[in-house]
Design a protein around this motif. Structure first.
Motif, PDB file in Angstrom:
ATOM      1  N   UNK A   1      32.359  43.934  56.705  1.00 48.61           N
ATOM      2  CA  UNK A   1      33.246  44.661  55.330  1.00 48.61           C
ATOM      3  C   UNK A   1      35.168  44.415  55.110  1.00 48.61           C
ATOM      4  N   UNK A   2      35.327  43.990  53.770  1.00 49.50           N
ATOM      5  CA  UNK A   2      36.520  43.989  53.259  1.00 49.50           C
ATOM      6  C   UNK A   2      37.207  45.607  52.828  1.00 49.50           C
ATOM      7  N   UNK A   3      38.222  45.146  53.092  1.00 51.73           N
ATOM      8  CA  UNK A   3      39.095  46.200  52.808  1.00 51.73           C
ATOM      9  C   UNK A   3      39.585  47.111  52.444  1.00 51.73           C
ATOM     10  N   UNK A   4      38.370  46.599  50.910  1.00 56.82           N
ATOM     11  CA  UNK A   4      38.169  47.533  50.169  1.00 56.82           C
ATOM     12  C   UNK A   4      36.704  48.254  49.998  1.00 56.82           C
ATOM     13  N   UNK A   5      36.225  48.047  51.285  1.00 59.47           N
ATOM     14  CA  UNK A   5      35.312  48.619  51.161  1.00 59.47           C
ATOM     15  C   UNK A   5      35.428  49.195  52.431  1.00 59.47           C
ATOM     16  N   UNK A   6      36.463  48.945  53.751  1.00 57.14           N
ATOM     17  CA  UNK A   6      36.766  49.923  54.631  1.00 57.14           C
ATOM     18  C   UNK A   6      37.619  51.184  54.093  1.00 57.14           C
ATOM     19  N   UNK A   7      38.846  51.463  52.809  1.00 61.88           N
ATOM     20  CA  UNK A   7      38.708  51.845  52.361  1.00 61.88           C
ATOM     21  C   UNK A   7      38.564  52.570  51.725  1.00 61.88           C
ATOM     22  N   UNK A   8      37.653  52.863  51.591  1.00 61.45           N
ATOM     23  CA  UNK A   8      35.988  53.104  50.636  1.00 61.45           C
ATOM     24  C   UNK A   8      35.207  54.410  51.907  1.00 61.45           C
ATOM     25  N   UNK A   9      34.646  53.565  52.529  1.00 62.95           N
ATOM     26  CA  UNK A   9      34.282  54.235  53.747  1.00 62.95           C
ATOM     27  C   UNK A   9      35.064  55.845  54.626  1.00 62.95           C
ATOM     28  N   UNK A  10      36.650  55.405  54.269  1.00 63.31           N
ATOM     29  CA  UNK A  10      37.263  56.382  55.193  1.00 63.31           C
ATOM     30  C   UNK A  10      37.830  56.999  54.643  1.00 63.31           C
ATOM     31  N   UNK A  11      38.172  56.710  53.188  1.00 65.60           N
ATOM     32  CA  UNK A  11      39.121  57.654  52.393  1.00 65.60           C
ATOM     33  C   UNK A  11      39.866  57.156  52.657  1.00 65.60           C
ATOM     34  N   UNK A  12      40.761  56.074  53.063  1.00 68.66           N
ATOM     35  CA  UNK A  12      41.919  55.295  53.501  1.00 68.66           C
ATOM     36  C   UNK A  12      42.454  54.784  52.397  1.00 68.66           C
ATOM     37  N   UNK A  13      43.742  54.672  52.281  1.00 72.85           N
ATOM     38  CA  UNK A  13      44.121  53.637  51.256  1.00 72.85           C
ATOM     39  C   UNK A  13      44.477  52.458  51.602  1.00 72.85           C
ATOM     40  N   UNK A  14      44.339  50.809  50.534  1.00 73.24           N
ATOM     41  CA  UNK A  14      44.542  50.093  51.493  1.00 73.24           C
ATOM     42  C   UNK A  14      46.156  49.807  51.467  1.00 73.24           C
ATOM     43  N   UNK A  15      47.085  50.394  51.130  1.00 71.45           N
ATOM     44  CA  UNK A  15      48.418  49.861  51.887  1.00 71.45           C
ATOM     45  C   UNK A  15      48.590  50.818  52.897  1.00 71.45           C
ATOM     46  N   UNK A  16      47.826  52.258  53.742  1.00 70.30           N
ATOM     47  CA  UNK A  16      47.523  52.561  54.422  1.00 70.30           C
ATOM     48  C   UNK A  16      47.445  52.252  56.020  1.00 70.30           C
ATOM     49  N   UNK A  17      46.282  51.489  55.069  1.00 69.41           N
ATOM     50  CA  UNK A  17      45.291  50.335  55.966  1.00 69.41           C
ATOM     51  C   UNK A  17      46.388  49.446  56.724  1.00 69.41           C
ATOM     52  N   UNK A  18      46.545  48.294  56.062  1.00 73.04           N
ATOM     53  CA  UNK A  18      47.938  48.091  56.415  1.00 73.04           C
ATOM     54  C   UNK A  18      49.247  48.039  56.994  1.00 73.04           C
ATOM     55  N   UNK A  19      49.783  49.450  56.402  1.00 72.41           N
ATOM     56  CA  UNK A  19      50.296  49.726  57.688  1.00 72.41           C
ATOM     57  C   UNK A  19      50.139  50.038  59.547  1.00 72.41           C
ATOM     58  N   UNK A  20      48.591  50.690  59.426  1.00 70.34           N
ATOM     59  CA  UNK A  20      48.502  50.604  60.602  1.00 70.34           C
ATOM     60  C   UNK A  20      48.408  49.693  61.185  1.00 70.34           C
ATOM     61  N   UNK A  21      48.052  48.480  60.576  1.00 73.29           N
ATOM     62  CA  UNK A  21      47.910  47.313  61.366  1.00 73.29           C
ATOM     63  C   UNK A  21      49.065  46.677  61.508  1.00 73.29           C
ATOM     64  N   UNK A  22      49.863  46.632  60.886  1.00 73.60           N
ATOM     65  CA  UNK A  22      50.883  46.159  60.991  1.00 73.60           C
ATOM     66  C   UNK A  22      51.970  46.920  62.322  1.00 73.60           C
TER      67      UNK A  22
END
Length: 148
Positions: A1-22
């Motif tokens: 799944x791509x980042x947009x799918x992860x964002x949708x599946x968890x209700x998390x913004x894409x920028x937040x996902x990137x931040x958590x990775x950083x």
């Protein structure tokens, strides 16, 4: 799944996902040949766990520690309990400070009698210098603002 799918599946913004990775809260995502981030169901589980911890007000470091504990199923639950107890104490302290703030604001609002700004008790109160380490004692008042 791509980042947009992860964002949708968890209700998390894409920028937040990137931040958590950083910051290492989420592992660095695998990449497609085109350089797009890809995620697994395990990533969905992890991000959902982190998101729930954050909704409960746990800090990023607390969420990280709790996730690490989740991944040691034979470990002691006492560590998770300690983290939660400390967090609860912190929340209770903030509630106490908010109660004092509410009481002070109630006093300020009640002092308002209308009229000109030059006679405004709210402006006068805000203009007074007060040491920040000595908050006003909460007073119980029975009026419309008590339910806020």
């Amino acid at each position: 799944m791509l980042i947009g799918g992860l964002a949708k599946a968890t209700g998390t913004k894409v920028n937040t996902i990137r931040f958590y990775e950083d910051i290492g809260l989420m592992p660095e995502a695998a990449r497609t040949a085109a350089g797009q981030r890809t995620y697994t169901e395990r990533d969905v589980e992890r991000l959902a766990f982190i998101r729930q911890a954050r909704k409960l007000g746990f800090s990023i470091e607390e969420a990280r520690s709790l996730w690490e504990l989740k991944n040691t199923p034979n470990g002691s639950c006492d560590k998770a309990g300690d983290i939660a107890k400390q967090h609860l104490l912190s929340v209770e302290g903030r509630l106490t400070r908010l109660e004092a703030l509410r009481a002070e604001l109630e006093n300020v609002v009640v002092s308002c009698t209308g009229g000109d700004v030059s006679d405004c008790k709210i402006i006068e109160t805000l203009s007074q210098s007060r040491p920040s380490s000595a908050p006003a004692k909460p007073k119980r008042r029975n009026h419309a603002f008590s339910s806020l």
